[in-house]
Design a protein around this motif. Structure first.
Motif, PDB file in Angstrom:
ATOM      1  N   THR A  25      33.839  34.671  26.450  1.00 15.49           N
ATOM      2  CA  THR A  25      34.420  35.972  26.103  1.00 15.49           C
ATOM      3  C   THR A  25      35.383  36.444  27.187  1.00 15.49           C
ATOM      4  N   ASP A  26      34.978  36.285  28.437  1.00 19.26           N
ATOM      5  CA  ASP A  26      35.845  36.683  29.556  1.00 19.26           C
ATOM      6  C   ASP A  26      37.146  35.885  29.566  1.00 19.26           C
ATOM      7  N   ARG A  27      37.044  34.594  29.344  1.00 13.73           N
ATOM      8  CA  ARG A  27      38.243  33.744  29.311  1.00 13.73           C
ATOM      9  C   ARG A  27      39.148  34.113  28.144  1.00 13.73           C
ATOM     10  N   PHE A  28      38.556  34.366  26.988  1.00 14.48           N
ATOM     11  CA  PHE A  28      39.334  34.752  25.822  1.00 14.48           C
ATOM     12  C   PHE A  28      40.073  36.065  26.076  1.00 14.48           C
ATOM     13  N   SER A  33      45.134  38.851  27.010  1.00 15.86           N
ATOM     14  CA  SER A  33      45.954  39.784  27.780  1.00 15.86           C
ATOM     15  C   SER A  33      47.218  39.110  28.283  1.00 15.86           C
ATOM     16  N   SER A  34      47.079  37.885  28.747  1.00 11.61           N
ATOM     17  CA  SER A  34      48.229  37.134  29.238  1.00 11.61           C
ATOM     18  C   SER A  34      49.242  36.881  28.121  1.00 11.61           C
TER      19      SER A  34
END
Length: 72
Positions: A25-28, A33-34
């Motif tokens: 979830t954090d990576r997604f 955002s990027s």
């Protein structure tokens, strides 16, 4: 988060899966955002380019309009 072998116990497995899902979830979220930031930047660059083309066409006058240039 380094890749680890899943634990054997049910409680340990639940914690492992929960941590793995949180990491995903954090990576997604970070990647989203990027990507959105890059899309916004690209939109801004396109707006600037459109404005520059519009200014160039306006400065060239109606005699040099694209449709008249194609007719020559």
């Amino acid at each position: 988060m380094p890749h680890q072998a899943p634990p054997a116990g049910a409680a340990d497995l639940a914690i492992y899966v929960q941590n793995l899902l949180q990491h995903m979830t954090d990576r997604f979220t970070s990647m989203s955002s990027s990507i959105l930031g890059r899309i916004d930047e690209l939109g801004t660059r396109i707006d600037v380019l459109e404005k520059q083309i519009e200014n160039m066409m306006h400065q060239s006058g109606p005699a040099d309009s694209p449709s008249k240039l194609l007719q020559q």
